[in-house]
Design a protein around this motif. Structure first.
Motif, PDB file in Angstrom:
ATOM      1  N   VAL A 275       0.867  -1.185   0.000  1.00 36.28           N
ATOM      2  CA  VAL A 275       0.000   0.000   0.000  1.00 36.28           C
ATOM      3  C   VAL A 275       0.899   1.229   0.000  1.00 36.28           C
ATOM      4  CG1 VAL A 275      -1.761   1.287   1.256  1.00 36.28           C
ATOM      5  CG2 VAL A 275      -1.856  -1.214   1.184  1.00 36.28           C
ATOM      6  N   GLY A 276       0.828   2.015  -1.060  1.00 38.79           N
ATOM      7  CA  GLY A 276       1.763   3.116  -1.224  1.00 38.79           C
ATOM      8  C   GLY A 276       1.374   4.408  -0.547  1.00 38.79           C
ATOM      9  N   HIS A 277       0.065   4.615  -0.334  1.00 36.97           N
ATOM     10  CA  HIS A 277      -0.405   5.852   0.286  1.00 36.97           C
ATOM     11  C   HIS A 277      -1.494   5.523   1.297  1.00 36.97           C
ATOM     12  CE1 HIS A 277       0.959   9.105  -2.773  1.00 36.97           C
ATOM     13  NE2 HIS A 277       1.644   7.994  -2.999  1.00 36.97           N
ATOM     14  N   LEU A 278      -1.548   6.307   2.373  1.00 36.09           N
ATOM     15  CA  LEU A 278      -2.649   6.287   3.324  1.00 36.09           C
ATOM     16  C   LEU A 278      -3.204   7.703   3.432  1.00 36.09           C
ATOM     17  CD1 LEU A 278      -1.095   4.060   6.142  1.00 36.09           C
ATOM     18  CD2 LEU A 278      -2.809   3.352   4.460  1.00 36.09           C
ATOM     19  N   ILE A 307       3.601   6.587   1.863  1.00 31.84           N
ATOM     20  CA  ILE A 307       4.280   5.480   2.554  1.00 31.84           C
ATOM     21  C   ILE A 307       5.559   5.082   1.821  1.00 31.84           C
ATOM     22  CG2 ILE A 307       4.048   3.110   3.353  1.00 31.84           C
ATOM     23  CD1 ILE A 307       2.340   5.224   4.852  1.00 31.84           C
ATOM     24  N   ARG A 308       5.522   5.061   0.505  1.00 32.17           N
ATOM     25  CA  ARG A 308       6.729   4.704  -0.257  1.00 32.17           C
ATOM     26  C   ARG A 308       7.849   5.699   0.010  1.00 32.17           C
ATOM     27  NH1 ARG A 308       6.781   1.798  -4.675  1.00 32.17           N
ATOM     28  NH2 ARG A 308       7.616   3.435  -6.023  1.00 32.17           N
ATOM     29  N   GLY A 342       1.401   0.383   8.278  1.00 36.85           N
ATOM     30  CA  GLY A 342       0.773   1.517   8.926  1.00 36.85           C
ATOM     31  C   GLY A 342       1.350   1.728  10.312  1.00 36.85           C
ATOM     32  N   ASP A 343       0.609   2.461  11.143  1.00 35.60           N
ATOM     33  CA  ASP A 343       1.042   2.742  12.505  1.00 35.60           C
ATOM     34  C   ASP A 343      -0.168   3.290  13.258  1.00 35.60           C
ATOM     35  OD1 ASP A 343       2.575   3.146  14.784  1.00 35.60           O
ATOM     36  OD2 ASP A 343       4.251   4.015  13.678  1.00 35.60           O
ATOM     37  N   GLY A 386      -0.816   1.491  -4.887  1.00 38.18           N
ATOM     38  CA  GLY A 386      -0.252   0.189  -4.563  1.00 38.18           C
ATOM     39  C   GLY A 386       0.092  -0.570  -5.834  1.00 38.18           C
ATOM     40  N   TYR A 387       0.944  -1.568  -5.710  1.00 35.11           N
ATOM     41  CA  TYR A 387       1.373  -2.312  -6.894  1.00 35.11           C
ATOM     42  C   TYR A 387       0.720  -3.686  -6.959  1.00 35.11           C
ATOM     43  CZ  TYR A 387       4.606  -4.707  -3.652  1.00 35.11           C
ATOM     44  OH  TYR A 387       5.145  -5.429  -2.611  1.00 35.11           O
TER      45      TYR A 387
END
Length: 405
Positions: A275-278, A307-308, A342-343, A386-387
């Motif tokens: 997952v590249g972005h939140l 996130i990347r 995530g966190d 995401g890829y």
């Protein structure tokens, strides 16, 4: 050891300010402010995966845990945590994972050729089905139905292209989509019926005990399919790609004990977060800090968390952030996979099961003489950046190099 570079490089990705506002959206790229947002707790709400439109479209329904916030979310996370605790995962699912992995790798060797995404989808579906409680139907059939669901085009104009956009479109018109109806009829409803008669220790039984409707349970099952089955499939494929292309890294992985193997997998996941972005929306003013700078974020702002970029922040993860370097020294308190799970309140609850599941499969897949047949390619999910790894085909490698004569 030859350095393993990030494979999921997107055109247009470049160094940019750690925090900046563009057209009213806050873009957060450095690891420390990303972590601050994710740990802000009551100061933000979930704004990713089209959560806001899904909540407004079904205001009286129990939202899936992915879309919840506040006390409701905390209570739900606490209730389901026992299904994903590391000790529980090891005790209840290790034998299942090992048997599945042995069977699937044996089938690859028997056939001599396999599309890895098909194999890992079967594997991840069968494991997740046990945790969720989708055990009253044919698993091969359920895999086909879920593949059909995630392959369908967007079902509504406001559902962005991509797997999670399709998920939210399904939530809005869940009874009218044939693929979802097939999954509901063949997989979800039989599981619900069985657990109304005899509850078990799984997610569906818990949802029944909380008075969720059948439709709400269906929505949760789709959410777990998207968040668990699909992401695990993609990571196993990516890890296989890295390890097969780097024989010395593969040898180190296979020779290591479990903690060291997990370090290698965590480092690949840091480099290649699925997952590249939140996304979050602030509910009150928030101040983000990075180095010696501070950034005031007003209430009601949408924040795009990269996130990347955060996982490749050299100030947090050390030098050469775009290479695989297991055991690298990172900032204090940073997990080895950085922000890939995530966190904060919404950290992925399935991180332990995903890591164990991946490790068990890969330790079996990588021992036989298999190689990549051609170069895999990357597709992108535009909703979360995401890829998806495609055309990763495995074949049995020649025991001896071909003769030059």
């Amino acid at each position: 050891m030859t350095e393993c570079q990030r494979k999921t490089v997107r055109a247009g990705e470049a160094v940019a300010p750690p925090v900046e506002e563009i057209d009213g959206v806050g873009h957060v790229r450095a690891l420390e402010p990303v972590r601050q947002v994710l740990r802000a707790g009551g100061s933000t709400t979930q704004a990713g995966f089209n959560a806001e439109s899904a909540r407004s479209g079904r205001p009286k329904a129990h939202p899936p845990v992915l879309f919840q916030d506040g006390d409701e979310h905390k209570a739900k996370r606490k209730a389901i945590a026992r299904y994903f605790a590391p000790a529980t995962v090891d005790r209840r699912y290790r034998e299942l994972m090992e048997e599945l992995a042995d069977r699937l790798v044996a089938e690859i060797l028997q056939e001599g050729r396999a599309s890895l995404s098909d194999v890992t989808m079967t594997y991840s579906v069968e494991v997740a089905a046990q945790v969720v409680g989708l055990t009253e139907s044919d698993l091969d059939g359920m895999t086909r139905r879920l593949n059909a669901f995630f392959a369908m085009p967007p079902a509504a104009p406001d559902a962005s292209a991509g797997r999670f956009g399709r998920l939210v479109a399904a939530l809005k018109a869940v009874r009218s989509i044939p693929t979802v109806m097939a999954f509901d009829r063949s997989d979800v409803r039989p599981a619900i019926a069985a657990r109304r008669v005899e509850p078990r220790d799984d997610v569906i039984s818990h949802l029944i005990s909380q008075d969720y409707t059948d439709e709400e349970i269906l929505v949760e099952c789709i959410t777990y399919a998207a968040a668990g089955m699909i992401t695990t499939r993609e990571f196993i494929s990516m890890a296989t790609w890295h390890l097969l292309e780097q024989p010395s890294l593969r040898d180190a992985y296979l020779a290591a004990e479990q903690p060291e193997r997990y370090d290698i997998l965590d480092e690949i996941l840091r480099l290649e977060p699925v997952v590249g972005h939140l996304y979050r929306r602030t509910t009150e003013p928030l101040t983000l800090t990075c180095d010696d700078s501070s950034y005031a974020v007003p209430a009601g702002a949408v924040l795009d968390l990269y996130i990347r970029a955060a996982n490749a922040d050299e100030s947090a993860v050390g030098p050469q952030p775009l290479t695989v370097c297991p055991g690298r020294e990172t900032a204090a308190g940073l997990r080895p996979e950085a922000m890939s799970f995530g966190d904060g309140n919404h950290m992925c609850p399935g991180n332990a099961i995903a890591t164990q599941e991946s490790d068990i499969f890969l330790t079996r897949l990588l021992r036989p003489p298999l190689r990549l047949d051609g170069a895999p390619r990357i597709e992108w999910d535009e909703l979360i950046k995401g890829y998806a790894v495609r055309d990763l085909v495995l074949v049995i490698a020649d025991e001896e190099p071909p003769s030059s004569s």
